[in-house]
Design an enzyme around this catalytic site. Structure first.
Site, PDB file in Angstrom:
ATOM      1  N   GLY A 117      13.952   7.092   1.272  1.00 30.27           N
ATOM      2  CA  GLY A 117      13.250   7.813   2.322  1.00 30.27           C
ATOM      3  C   GLY A 117      14.037   7.745   3.623  1.00 30.27           C
ATOM      4  O   GLY A 117      15.253   7.466   3.619  1.00 30.27           O
ATOM      5  N   GLY A 119      14.325   5.621   6.156  1.00 29.95           N
ATOM      6  CA  GLY A 119      15.058   4.391   6.506  1.00 29.95           C
ATOM      7  C   GLY A 119      16.321   4.241   5.680  1.00 29.95           C
ATOM      8  O   GLY A 119      17.425   4.008   6.204  1.00 29.95           O
ATOM      9  N   ASP A 142       4.979  10.112   0.212  1.00 31.88           N
ATOM     10  CA  ASP A 142       4.343  10.671   1.419  1.00 31.88           C
ATOM     11  C   ASP A 142       4.673  12.148   1.637  1.00 31.88           C
ATOM     12  O   ASP A 142       4.004  12.822   2.418  1.00 31.88           O
ATOM     13  CB  ASP A 142       4.803   9.896   2.669  1.00 31.88           C
ATOM     14  CG  ASP A 142       4.543   8.404   2.552  1.00 31.88           C
ATOM     15  OD1 ASP A 142       3.630   8.018   1.801  1.00 31.88           O
ATOM     16  OD2 ASP A 142       5.263   7.626   3.205  1.00 31.88           O
ATOM     17  N   ARG A 281     -19.443   3.329   1.759  1.00 32.00           N
ATOM     18  CA  ARG A 281     -18.511   2.340   1.201  1.00 32.00           C
ATOM     19  C   ARG A 281     -17.086   2.900   1.321  1.00 32.00           C
ATOM     20  O   ARG A 281     -16.885   4.117   1.233  1.00 32.00           O
ATOM     21  CB  ARG A 281     -18.779   2.098  -0.289  1.00 32.00           C
ATOM     22  CG  ARG A 281     -20.104   1.457  -0.589  1.00 32.00           C
ATOM     23  CD  ARG A 281     -20.118  -0.028  -0.234  1.00 32.00           C
ATOM     24  NE  ARG A 281     -21.330  -0.663  -0.703  1.00 32.00           N
ATOM     25  CZ  ARG A 281     -22.479  -0.731  -0.024  1.00 32.00           C
ATOM     26  NH1 ARG A 281     -22.562  -0.181   1.178  1.00 32.00           N
ATOM     27  NH2 ARG A 281     -23.532  -1.327  -0.539  1.00 32.00           N
ATOM     28  N   GLN A 289      -1.247   4.180  -5.822  1.00 34.51           N
ATOM     29  CA  GLN A 289      -0.675   5.531  -5.675  1.00 34.51           C
ATOM     30  C   GLN A 289       0.812   5.566  -5.992  1.00 34.51           C
ATOM     31  O   GLN A 289       1.387   6.632  -6.182  1.00 34.51           O
ATOM     32  CB  GLN A 289      -0.874   6.029  -4.234  1.00 34.51           C
ATOM     33  CG  GLN A 289      -2.310   6.329  -3.905  1.00 34.51           C
ATOM     34  CD  GLN A 289      -2.587   6.269  -2.412  1.00 34.51           C
ATOM     35  OE1 GLN A 289      -2.623   7.278  -1.745  1.00 34.51           O
ATOM     36  NE2 GLN A 289      -2.795   5.069  -1.885  1.00 34.51           N
TER      37      GLN A 289
HETATM   38  O1  F6P Z   1       6.359   5.381   2.275  1.00 35.50           O
HETATM   39  C1  F6P Z   1       5.621   5.050   1.143  1.00 35.50           C
HETATM   40  C2  F6P Z   1       4.503   4.104   1.483  1.00 35.50           C
HETATM   41  O2  F6P Z   1       3.774   3.835   0.302  1.00 35.50           O
HETATM   42  C3  F6P Z   1       3.560   4.606   2.584  1.00 35.50           C
HETATM   43  O3  F6P Z   1       2.651   5.565   2.138  1.00 35.50           O
HETATM   44  C4  F6P Z   1       2.935   3.303   3.025  1.00 35.50           C
HETATM   45  O4  F6P Z   1       2.510   3.389   4.358  1.00 35.50           O
HETATM   46  C5  F6P Z   1       4.063   2.319   2.888  1.00 35.50           C
HETATM   47  O5  F6P Z   1       4.998   2.873   1.979  1.00 35.50           O
HETATM   48  C6  F6P Z   1       3.639   0.953   2.391  1.00 35.50           C
HETATM   49  O6  F6P Z   1       4.735   0.114   2.436  1.00 35.50           O
HETATM   50  P1  F6P Z   1       4.786  -1.315   1.730  1.00 35.50           P
HETATM   51  O7  F6P Z   1       5.126  -1.099   0.287  1.00 35.50           O
HETATM   52  O8  F6P Z   1       5.839  -2.039   2.477  1.00 35.50           O
HETATM   53  O9  F6P Z   1       3.431  -1.925   1.872  1.00 35.50           O
END
Ligand code: F6P
Length: 363
Positions: A117, A119, A142, A281, A289
Site C-alpha cells: 500500500g 507506506g 481499503d 449493539r 475482513q
Molecule cells: O490498510 C489495511 C488495514 O486493514 C486498514 O483497513 C486498517 O485501518 C489497518 O490496516 C489495520 O492495521 P493493523 O493490521 O496494523 O491493525
C-alpha cells in the site's frame, strides 16, 4: 529486457487476500514466459535489511492461489530510509537503505516487484529514485490507492462485510435492535459504502461525509414509525462527526502511518440507543475482513497484477505501479501514486444512488 536475470518479490504492509495469487503469477510469468529466476524477500523491508531471501521456483508457489495471507510474511514497520536504533536509551533514526541495495546486489537480484500500500510503495519509490529497477503492485483491502480503480483484496473484504450484515439483519429483527457494524478502510469509506449497499444498510457513515448523529437518529426513527422494528448501520472506522473527531485505537511507533483507527462503532451504538430509543449493539469486524481465501474476482485481479508487473519490468518501465483503469491493465508512475488518498466522491454516482434508495449518510 536482456538485463534482468533475477527478480525479487516482496509483500509489505498489512496483509490482504490475494497476495499469494500475485506472488504465484509473478513466479509463473517470470519463469515460464521469460526464463527469469525469482527470489522472495521475507517480512517486507526487514527481510531486505537482513538479507532474508528465499528462492521461489514453481514448486514453491504450487497450491497457494486460494490461500489468504502471504507466504513471504509481511511487516508494516521497518522503513529502511528511517530505520530505528536504540542508542543511550533513546530511539534514533538512520537511513540504512544502502544495506538493502547491497543485499540485493550480493544475491544477484536485478529488479524488485514490491507489493504494498502507500507506506510500502513510498519506500519502493525511494528505491526507484536510488536507481533500483522497481515495479509496484497496489495492495489494500481499503481500495484507497490513487491511480488505480480497484486494489485486490477489496472485493473479498466487502464480501465478508456484506455477509456479516446479512447475519446482523436476522438477529436485529428478532430483538428489535439497532445493529452497528464497524468496518475497516482507514481514511476512506469504500468498504463501508460498498458493503452497506450490498448488505442493505439503513445508514452508512464514511469519512468523506461528516455525519450529524441527530440526523442519523431522525432517519432511524422515521423507519421505526413506518413499522420497521430494527435498523442496520455501517460505520467506517475513519468516519467523523460534523465536529470533526476521529477514533484512534492505538499509535504504532515506526510504522509509516502510525495511527490505528477503531472503536467508533461502540460510540455510534450508544448514541443511537439514546436518541432513537431502541436497544443498540456494535460489532467491530476487524481483521476478519483481511483473512482467509480471496474471492474469484480477487484471484483474477491479483493474477493480472502479478503478470502485468513482470511484463512492465521486462519492458524496462521501472518506477511504475501496475494499475487497473476500467477493464484495462495499465500503469502509473509511483511518483504520482504516493501520498494521495483516493476517497469516495461524496457527490459521485454511488453515493447519489444510495441516497436515492433511502440510505442515510447523516448529512
Ligand atoms: O490498510 C489495511 C488495514 O486493514 C486498514 O483497513 C486498517 O485501518 C489497518 O490496516 C489495520 O492495521 P493493523 O493490521 O496494523 O491493525
Amino acid at each position: 529486457m536482456g538485463d534482468i536475470k533475477k527478480i525479487g518479490v516482496m509483500t509489505g504492509g498489512g496483509d490482504c487476500p490475494g497476495l499469494n495469487a500475485v506472488i504465484r503469477a509473478v513466479v509463473r510469468t517470470a519463469i515460464l514466459k521469460y526464463g527469469v529466476e525469482v527470489v522472495g524477500v521475507r517480512s517486507g523491508y526487514r527481510g531486505l535489511y537482513l538479507g532474508d531471501f528465499v528462492p521461489l521456483d514453481l514448486d514453491a508457489i504450487s497450491g497457494i492461489l486460494p490461500i489468504g495471507g502471504t507466504i513471504l510474511n509481511s511487516s508494516n514497520k521497518d522503513n529502511l530510509f528511517q530505520y530505528p536504533f536504540e542508542e543511550d536509551g533513546k530511539t534514533v533514526y538512520r537511513d540504512v537503505s544502502d544495506v538493502g541495495m547491497e543485499n540485493l546486489k550480493k544475491a544477484g537480484i536485478d529488479a524488485m516487484i514490491i507489493i504494498g500500500g502507500d507506506g510500502t510503495l513510498t519506500s519502493g519509490r525511494d528505491y526507484a529514485r536510488k536507481g533500483l529497477p522497481v515495479v509496484g503492485v497496489p495492495k489494500t483491502i481499503d481500495n484507497d490507492l490513487a491511480c488505480t480503480d480497484y486494489t485486490f483484496g477489496f472485493d473479498t473484504a466487502i464480501g465478508i462485510a456484506s455477509e456479516a450484515l446479512d447475519r446482523l439483519h436476522t438477529t436485529a429483527a428478532s430483538h428489535s435492535r439497532i445493529m452497528v457494524l464497524e468496518v475497516m478502510g482507514r481514511y476512506a469509506g469504500w468498504i463501508a459504502l460498498a458493503s452497506g449497499i450490498a448488505g442493505g444498510a439503513d445508514a452508512i457513515l464514511i469519512p468523506e461525509i461528516p455525519y450529524d448523529i441527530q440526523k442519523v437518529a431522525d432517519r432511524l426513527k422515521q423507519r421505526r414509525d413506518r413499522g420497521r422494528n430494527f435498523s442496520i448501520v455501517v460505520v467506517a472506522e475513519g468516519a467523523k462527526s460534523i465536529t470533526g473527531e476521529i477514533h484512534v485505537s492505538k499509535v504504532i511507533e515506526n510504522s509509516p502511518d502510525p495511527i490505528r483507527l477503531g472503536g467508533i462503532g461502540n460510540k455510534i451504538a450508544d448514541e443511537l440507543e439514546q436518541l432513537v430509543g431502541l436497544e443498540a449493539r456494535a460489532t467491530i469486524l476487524g481483521h476478519i475482513q483481511r483473512g482467509g481465501t480471496p474471492t474469484a474476482h480477487d484471484r483474477i485481479l491479483s493474477t493480472r497484477y502479478g503478470t502485468a508487473a513482470v511484463e512492465l519490468l521486462m519492458a524496462g518501465k521501472y518506477g511504475n505501479m501496475v494499475a487497473l483503469k476500467g477493464d484495462d491493465m495499465t500503469y502509473a508512475s509511483l511518483e504520482d501514486v504516493i501520498g494521495k488518498n483516493k476517497g469516495v466522491d461524496p457527490d459521485g454516482e454511488l453515493v447519489r444512488m444510495a441516497k436515492g434508495i433511502g440510505i442515510a449518510f447523516g448529512d
